[in-house]
Design a protein around this motif. Structure first.
Motif, PDB file in Angstrom:
ATOM      1  N   ALA A   1      -2.952  -1.942  -8.566  1.00  0.00           N
ATOM      2  CA  ALA A   1      -2.419  -1.453  -7.336  1.00  0.00           C
ATOM      3  C   ALA A   1      -1.912   0.094  -7.299  1.00  0.00           C
ATOM      4  O   ALA A   1      -0.991   0.197  -8.169  1.00  0.00           O
ATOM      5  CB  ALA A   1      -1.297  -2.135  -6.760  1.00  0.00           C
TER       6      ALA A   1
ATOM      7  N   LEU B   1      -0.488   3.835  -6.778  1.00  0.00           N
ATOM      8  CA  LEU B   1       0.626   4.746  -6.018  1.00  0.00           C
ATOM      9  C   LEU B   1      -0.349   5.463  -4.949  1.00  0.00           C
ATOM     10  O   LEU B   1      -1.177   6.290  -5.618  1.00  0.00           O
ATOM     11  CB  LEU B   1       1.559   5.539  -6.818  1.00  0.00           C
ATOM     12  N   LEU B   2       0.045   5.089  -3.844  1.00  0.00           N
ATOM     13  CA  LEU B   2      -0.746   5.929  -2.765  1.00  0.00           C
ATOM     14  C   LEU B   2      -0.297   7.382  -2.592  1.00  0.00           C
ATOM     15  O   LEU B   2       0.300   7.814  -1.706  1.00  0.00           O
ATOM     16  CB  LEU B   2      -0.622   4.999  -1.605  1.00  0.00           C
TER      17      LEU B   2
ATOM     18  N   THR C   1       0.160  -0.411   3.883  1.00  0.00           N
ATOM     19  CA  THR C   1       0.892   0.170   2.843  1.00  0.00           C
ATOM     20  C   THR C   1       0.691   0.026   1.396  1.00  0.00           C
ATOM     21  O   THR C   1       1.406   0.588   0.478  1.00  0.00           O
ATOM     22  CB  THR C   1       2.280  -0.628   2.879  1.00  0.00           C
ATOM     23  N   ARG C   2      -0.537  -0.600   1.249  1.00  0.00           N
ATOM     24  CA  ARG C   2      -1.035  -0.559  -0.314  1.00  0.00           C
ATOM     25  C   ARG C   2      -2.325  -0.770  -0.493  1.00  0.00           C
ATOM     26  O   ARG C   2      -3.115  -1.427   0.619  1.00  0.00           O
ATOM     27  CB  ARG C   2      -0.235  -1.674  -0.926  1.00  0.00           C
TER      28      ARG C   2
END
Length: 259
Positions: free
Chosen positions: A135, A137-138, A95-96
């Protein structure tokens, strides 16, 4: 004589001197002079990659408020190198993604580049941050997954870019669906042919394609050519959701309209 952090520059004291004149020739071709009271000098800002040259001379008192200077020392070299951030790594979960590195006092911020190729011509993202982690944003270039390349470097007080620490990572690829039609008729049996591919357009076999909505549900699996034919008879008007799923991939979604 070399390093990335601000050094203490020192010389022997001269008897009778009331101060010292410090001269520096900077990497960018400029020069600057300082007057200091002690035989120690630490710049408050020291930036730019390359060879800095510095020299110093003693100042002696004369009658009145003036002074006279002695000769300069021989010029000394200091080679400034901005090294890659230490311990740079990328942590990937379903998820990240988190990029992280150790802090470095040689500068004030960091630049992180992410690209689809190792020459960084097809950029996904380029960010500047004062933090030691990032991190993303995907979305956008991350959303389709696959192999990505990344690099991070230090920027000093003059925005001079240091050497890069580099790496690569792999994200699960997202499945893509293409249905032979996006409209089906309520109460009528329709055969909808679905092709499933990865982001590069390669067909994917053994993908479970599930449909649900408009009063119907069911699923079938793609064959060796990455295709499957769904037999759908909607019971009411509305939206039918197609979902393609296979282990190791991100699920793909498409919708049909029942009218």
């Amino acid at each position: 004589t070399t390093g990335g952090t601000i050094p203490v520059l020192a010389w022997g004291s001269v008897p009778g001197a009331i101060s010292y004149g410090f001269h520096v020739d900077k990497v960018d071709g400029g020069a600057q002079d300082f007057t200091v009271a002690t035989p120690r000098f630490t710049p408050t800002e020291f930036y730019g990659n390359g060879i800095w040259k510095w020299k110093v001379r003693a100042n002696f008192p004369v009658s009145g408020a003036s002074s006279v200077s002695g000769p300069y020392t021989a010029s000394q070299d200091f080679v400034r190198r901005i090294l890659p951030p230490a311990n740079a790594k990328a942590t990937v979960t379903p998820t990240r993604v988190v990029f992280a590195w150790s802090p470095d006092t040689s500068g004030k911020k960091y630049r992180l580049d992410v690209a689809k190729d190792d020459s960084f011509t097809e950029m996904v993202e380029s960010v500047t941050t004062p933090n030691t982690s990032y991190a993303p944003l995907l979305a956008n270039g991350y959303a389709d997954g696959g192999r990505l390349y990344w690099r991070v470097a230090l920027l000093d007080q003059g925005n001079n870019l240091g050497a890069f620490a580099r790496g690569d990572l792999r994200l699960p690829m997202r499945l893509k669906l293409k249905a032979s039609t996006v409209f089906v008729q309520r109460g009528r049996l329709s055969q909808v042919r679905v092709t499933v591919t990865d982001p590069a357009g390669r067909r994917v076999r053994n993908v479970r394609v599930r449909f649900t909505g408009a009063g119907v549900t069911g699923s079938r699996t793609t064959g060796k050519r990455g295709t499957v034919t769904l037999r759908i008879r909607p019971r009411r008007r509305g939206t039918i959701k197609l979902t393609a799923a296979r282990k190791g991939y991100l699920a793909g979604v498409q919708t049909l309209r029942s009218s």
